[in-house]
Design a protein around this motif. Structure first.
Motif, mmCIF file in Angstrom:
data_model
loop_
_atom_site.group_PDB
_atom_site.id
_atom_site.type_symbol
_atom_site.label_atom_id
_atom_site.label_comp_id
_atom_site.label_asym_id
_atom_site.label_seq_id
_atom_site.Cartn_x
_atom_site.Cartn_y
_atom_site.Cartn_z
ATOM 1 N N HIS A 270 13.730 -11.835 -1.581
ATOM 2 C CA HIS A 270 14.820 -11.188 -2.311
ATOM 3 C C HIS A 270 14.552 -9.688 -2.450
ATOM 4 C CE1 HIS A 270 17.773 -10.300 -5.395
ATOM 5 N NE2 HIS A 270 18.300 -11.484 -5.177
ATOM 6 N N PRO A 271 15.554 -8.842 -2.142
ATOM 7 C CA PRO A 271 15.342 -7.384 -2.226
ATOM 8 C C PRO A 271 14.854 -6.909 -3.583
ATOM 9 C CG PRO A 271 17.393 -7.876 -1.090
ATOM 10 C CD PRO A 271 16.883 -9.176 -1.622
ATOM 11 N N ALA A 272 15.294 -7.570 -4.649
ATOM 12 C CA ALA A 272 14.828 -7.162 -5.979
ATOM 13 C C ALA A 272 13.331 -7.394 -6.134
ATOM 14 C CB ALA A 272 15.600 -7.931 -7.058
ATOM 15 N N LEU A 273 12.819 -8.454 -5.518
ATOM 16 C CA LEU A 273 11.379 -8.702 -5.570
ATOM 17 C C LEU A 273 10.624 -7.682 -4.715
ATOM 18 C CD1 LEU A 273 11.191 -12.610 -5.422
ATOM 19 C CD2 LEU A 273 10.963 -11.113 -7.406
ATOM 20 N N GLU A 274 11.193 -7.302 -3.576
ATOM 21 C CA GLU A 274 10.581 -6.235 -2.778
ATOM 22 C C GLU A 274 10.442 -4.976 -3.627
ATOM 23 O OE1 GLU A 274 13.013 -5.665 0.611
ATOM 24 O OE2 GLU A 274 12.399 -7.507 1.618
ATOM 25 N N ASP A 275 11.501 -4.673 -4.367
ATOM 26 C CA ASP A 275 11.499 -3.476 -5.208
ATOM 27 C C ASP A 275 10.424 -3.567 -6.293
ATOM 28 O OD1 ASP A 275 12.752 -0.936 -5.782
ATOM 29 O OD2 ASP A 275 13.511 -1.861 -7.599
ATOM 30 N N LEU A 276 10.281 -4.743 -6.903
ATOM 31 C CA LEU A 276 9.260 -4.917 -7.938
ATOM 32 C C LEU A 276 7.856 -4.793 -7.365
ATOM 33 C CD1 LEU A 276 10.322 -7.784 -10.389
ATOM 34 C CD2 LEU A 276 10.084 -5.352 -10.843
ATOM 35 N N PHE A 277 7.637 -5.362 -6.189
ATOM 36 C CA PHE A 277 6.301 -5.308 -5.592
ATOM 37 C C PHE A 277 5.918 -3.885 -5.213
ATOM 38 C CE2 PHE A 277 6.258 -9.949 -5.081
ATOM 39 C CZ PHE A 277 4.915 -10.212 -5.286
ATOM 40 N N VAL A 278 6.866 -3.115 -4.684
ATOM 41 C CA VAL A 278 6.511 -1.746 -4.289
ATOM 42 C C VAL A 278 6.276 -0.880 -5.526
ATOM 43 C CG1 VAL A 278 8.860 -0.810 -4.110
ATOM 44 C CG2 VAL A 278 7.052 0.099 -2.658
ATOM 45 N N GLN A 279 6.996 -1.147 -6.617
ATOM 46 C CA GLN A 279 6.734 -0.419 -7.854
ATOM 47 C C GLN A 279 5.362 -0.794 -8.425
ATOM 48 O OE1 GLN A 279 9.968 0.022 -10.782
ATOM 49 N NE2 GLN A 279 11.356 -0.862 -9.280
ATOM 50 N N ALA A 280 5.027 -2.096 -8.347
ATOM 51 C CA ALA A 280 3.706 -2.528 -8.801
ATOM 52 C C ALA A 280 2.614 -1.905 -7.937
ATOM 53 C CB ALA A 280 3.613 -4.055 -8.760
ATOM 54 N N ALA A 281 2.877 -1.794 -6.634
ATOM 55 C CA ALA A 281 1.891 -1.181 -5.732
ATOM 56 C C ALA A 281 1.641 0.272 -6.107
ATOM 57 C CB ALA A 281 2.382 -1.281 -4.286
ATOM 58 N N ALA A 282 2.692 0.978 -6.504
ATOM 59 C CA ALA A 282 2.527 2.379 -6.904
ATOM 60 C C ALA A 282 1.646 2.494 -8.148
ATOM 61 C CB ALA A 282 3.893 3.009 -7.145
ATOM 62 N N GLN A 283 1.773 1.542 -9.065
ATOM 63 C CA GLN A 283 0.958 1.569 -10.273
ATOM 64 C C GLN A 283 -0.495 1.184 -9.986
ATOM 65 O OE1 GLN A 283 2.904 -1.080 -13.002
ATOM 66 N NE2 GLN A 283 4.797 0.112 -13.083
ATOM 67 N N ILE A 284 -0.686 0.202 -9.097
ATOM 68 C CA ILE A 284 -2.027 -0.338 -8.849
ATOM 69 C C ILE A 284 -2.828 0.556 -7.904
ATOM 70 C CG2 ILE A 284 -3.294 -2.304 -7.897
ATOM 71 C CD1 ILE A 284 -0.918 -4.071 -8.802
ATOM 72 N N HIS A 285 -2.161 1.088 -6.871
ATOM 73 C CA HIS A 285 -2.886 1.799 -5.814
ATOM 74 C C HIS A 285 -2.610 3.301 -5.778
ATOM 75 C CE1 HIS A 285 -3.663 -2.240 -4.293
ATOM 76 N NE2 HIS A 285 -2.362 -2.461 -4.271
ATOM 77 N N GLY A 286 -1.855 3.817 -6.734
ATOM 78 C CA GLY A 286 -1.447 5.218 -6.663
ATOM 79 C C GLY A 286 -2.522 6.219 -7.052
ATOM 80 N N GLY A 287 -3.587 5.782 -7.679
ATOM 81 C CA GLY A 287 -4.617 6.704 -8.128
ATOM 82 C C GLY A 287 -5.580 7.106 -7.026
ATOM 83 N N ALA A 288 -6.491 7.998 -7.378
ATOM 84 C CA ALA A 288 -7.527 8.424 -6.434
ATOM 85 C C ALA A 288 -8.638 7.380 -6.384
ATOM 86 C CB ALA A 288 -8.099 9.774 -6.857
ATOM 87 N N GLY A 289 -9.317 7.308 -5.259
ATOM 88 C CA GLY A 289 -10.392 6.346 -5.093
ATOM 89 C C GLY A 289 -11.486 6.908 -4.212
ATOM 90 N N TRP A 290 -12.381 6.039 -3.833
ATOM 91 C CA TRP A 290 -13.514 6.471 -3.011
ATOM 92 C C TRP A 290 -13.044 7.041 -1.667
ATOM 93 C CZ3 TRP A 290 -18.052 2.398 -3.438
ATOM 94 C CH2 TRP A 290 -18.517 2.396 -4.759
ATOM 95 N N PHE A 291 -11.963 6.482 -1.128
ATOM 96 C CA PHE A 291 -11.523 6.875 0.211
ATOM 97 C C PHE A 291 -10.079 7.377 0.235
ATOM 98 C CE2 PHE A 291 -14.516 3.237 0.854
ATOM 99 C CZ PHE A 291 -15.580 3.987 1.332
ATOM 100 N N GLN A 292 -9.525 7.709 -0.891
ATOM 101 C CA GLN A 292 -8.126 8.132 -0.895
ATOM 102 C C GLN A 292 -7.884 9.194 -1.957
ATOM 103 O OE1 GLN A 292 -6.869 4.098 -1.898
ATOM 104 N NE2 GLN A 292 -5.781 4.887 -3.695
ATOM 105 N N HIS A 293 -6.836 9.989 -1.708
ATOM 106 C CA HIS A 293 -6.435 11.019 -2.646
ATOM 107 C C HIS A 293 -5.370 10.471 -3.600
ATOM 108 C CE1 HIS A 293 -8.658 13.828 -0.188
ATOM 109 N NE2 HIS A 293 -7.938 13.500 0.883
ATOM 110 N N GLN A 294 -5.157 11.169 -4.701
ATOM 111 C CA GLN A 294 -4.124 10.793 -5.659
ATOM 112 C C GLN A 294 -2.762 10.767 -4.965
ATOM 113 O OE1 GLN A 294 -4.722 10.216 -9.017
ATOM 114 N NE2 GLN A 294 -2.595 9.722 -9.463
ATOM 115 N N GLY A 295 -2.056 9.637 -5.074
ATOM 116 C CA GLY A 295 -0.722 9.518 -4.502
ATOM 117 C C GLY A 295 -0.685 9.232 -3.012
ATOM 118 N N GLN A 296 -1.833 9.059 -2.369
ATOM 119 C CA GLN A 296 -1.844 8.776 -0.929
ATOM 120 C C GLN A 296 -1.284 7.387 -0.631
ATOM 121 O OE1 GLN A 296 -5.693 9.236 0.911
ATOM 122 N NE2 GLN A 296 -5.008 8.481 2.905
ATOM 123 N N PHE A 297 -1.542 6.454 -1.529
ATOM 124 C CA PHE A 297 -1.056 5.079 -1.392
ATOM 125 C C PHE A 297 -0.272 4.700 -2.644
ATOM 126 C CE2 PHE A 297 -4.809 5.086 1.412
ATOM 127 C CZ PHE A 297 -4.248 4.568 2.563
#
Length: 436
Positions: A270-297
């Motif tokens: 369902h497109p609404a679930l796609e939208d929820l998952f991508v928003q959750a991904a932004a919250q979970i993976h949006g920060g900086a990490g050992w191999f990524q910059h802030q907002g890279q993922f």
């Protein structure tokens, strides 16, 4: 009073008869539009994760917590890894799953009906070995005992490609297919020389092995060359001291090769679930990490799988406007029901011009049909033979009285009363002609 009300109120019967078919058409259009836009997503979705103590398992729990805030239950299915998750997506046993880049191709993904919600993070290939193993190049792995993990994880396939690029064949070493946790036990007990798996750096096993005495991490000094030979890989560096600054772990920069973890869904999610998952991904993976910059993922890049439409819209415009001001369910309903509004507008606008004249015609037709009766009376009088004229006149006069009696009992809205009074005056005019 009842008669007065009968003349002053709207003719409900005529209104229903006139607007009934139109109302049914509008209702059918609404039902069809509702089915097409499918505004309400299912309350349960199945996410295929990974092995025990893997990053996929840990991150899957984070997604479950994020979607639970919106009343969506995420059912987590442990798996052997990326290839196992692809098989579950293809068979319909999972709605969405974590898949490693390089596990499939664009043509295969399109043929299977798979779409990407986005790349989430790089998951380096970790090759941990015991300190006593002297191997600085992959060709020196010949004759060793290595655990490549279960075939469903995708790592064995990937690592064999890397070994083949170094001229090492499967016959040159002893490979086992244990899952990560029991393989770690085997490594610590000294029954194998090394183990390889691909995971995010915050996976519990990675953290533990990086700080375990007697265990070392293989340095892919030719990492940049591997990325040119295998385009789905990227070159990342584990900085000196990032694991433990006080103990200076690792004691030097370590070069690693890394595929990218991608959140992949079936195209019927369902497109609404796609939208929820991508928003959750932004919250979970949006920060900086050992191999990524802030907002890279998360990112629509680093994947060979076509990006889902709702995810692409998020990467371009951000979260839907209404979801910034109201809860998910209400915002999703209004955002998706614009199709219903368009369908209603396309029907109601022309009907609003057609139905009023039809209503007026139906009311007036009740009056005008009696003019046909009057015309028939006049025609009968004109056609009567002279010897039968008296009898015909008496008969038609009685018929005229019957018409007038029925007209007097007819109920029409007050706005059409002039039509009724005109009919009664014309009945009286015909009666006078008969009398003359």
């Amino acid at each position: 009073m009842s008669k007065i009300l009968a003349f002053t109120r709207f003719s409900l019967k005529d209104l229903i008869v006139t607007t009934g078919p139109a109302a049914l058409a509008v209702a059918a259009a609404c039902v069809l539009a509702y089915k097409l836009v499918d505004p309400m997503p299912p309350r349960t979705v199945t996410l295929s994760t990974g092995q025990e103590n893997s990053a996929y398992e840990v991150i899957g729990k984070k997604y479950a917590q994020a979607l639970a805030k919106h009343g969506i239950t995420v059912k987590l299915l442990p798996s052997e890894g990326s290839l196992d998750n692809l098989q579950r997506l293809n068979s319909g046993n999972a709605d969405i799953a974590f898949v490693q880049s390089g596990s499939t191709s664009e043509d295969e993904a399109e043929r299977r009906g798979l779409t990407s919600i986005g790349s989430l993070f790089t998951e380096p290939v970790w090759l941990f070995m015991r300190d006593k193993v002297k191997a600085n190049e992959l060709k020196q792995l010949k004759g060793l005992k290595l655990n490549l993990g279960p075939e469903g994880s995708g790592v064995p396939r990937l690592f064999r490609q890397v070994l083949e690029a170094n001229g090492v064949t499967p016959a040159d070493f002893t490979a086992s297919a244990l899952e990560n946790t029991p393989a770690t036990v085997e490594l610590l007990e000294g029954r194998i020389d090394g183990l390889v798996f691909s995971s995010a750096p915050d996976a519990p096993l990675v953290q533990m092995l990086l700080m375990t005495p007697g265990i070392k991490l293989f340095d892919f000094t030719q990492a940049e060359a591997y990325t040119r030979r295998l385009p789905f890989l990227s070159h990342v560096v584990l900085p000196r001291g990032i694991v433990d600054l006080g103990r200076d772990l690792p004691p030097h920069d370590v070069h690693l090769i890394a595929p990218t973890a991608t959140l992949v869904a079936r195209d019927d999610l369902h497109p609404a679930l796609e939208d929820l998952f991508v928003q959750a991904a932004a919250q979970i993976h949006g920060g900086a990490g050992w191999f990524q910059h802030q907002g890279q993922f998360p990112s629509p890049s680093y994947t060979e799988i076509p990006v889902a439409r709702e995810a692409a819209r998020f990467y371009k415009d951000g979260p839907p406007l209404l979801q910034r001001y109201m809860n998910f369910w209400l915002a999703n309903f209004f955002e998706r029901m614009w199709v219903l509004v368009v369908a209603l507008g396309a029907l109601i606008l022309p009907l609003s011009k057609v139905l009023p004249p039809l209503y007026v015609w139906r009311i007036r037709s009740r009056v005008f049909r009696w003019y046909g009766q009057l015309r028939a009376v006049e025609q009968t009088l004109a056609d009567a033979p002279p010897e039968q004229r008296d009898a015909v006149h008496a008969q038609q006069l009685a018929h005229l009285n019957d018409i007038e009696d029925k007209v007097n009992q007819m109920s029409i809205p007050l706005s059409f009363a002039d039509e009724l009074y005109g009919l009664r005056s014309h009945i009286n005019m015909v009666r006078q002609r008969i009398a003359e």
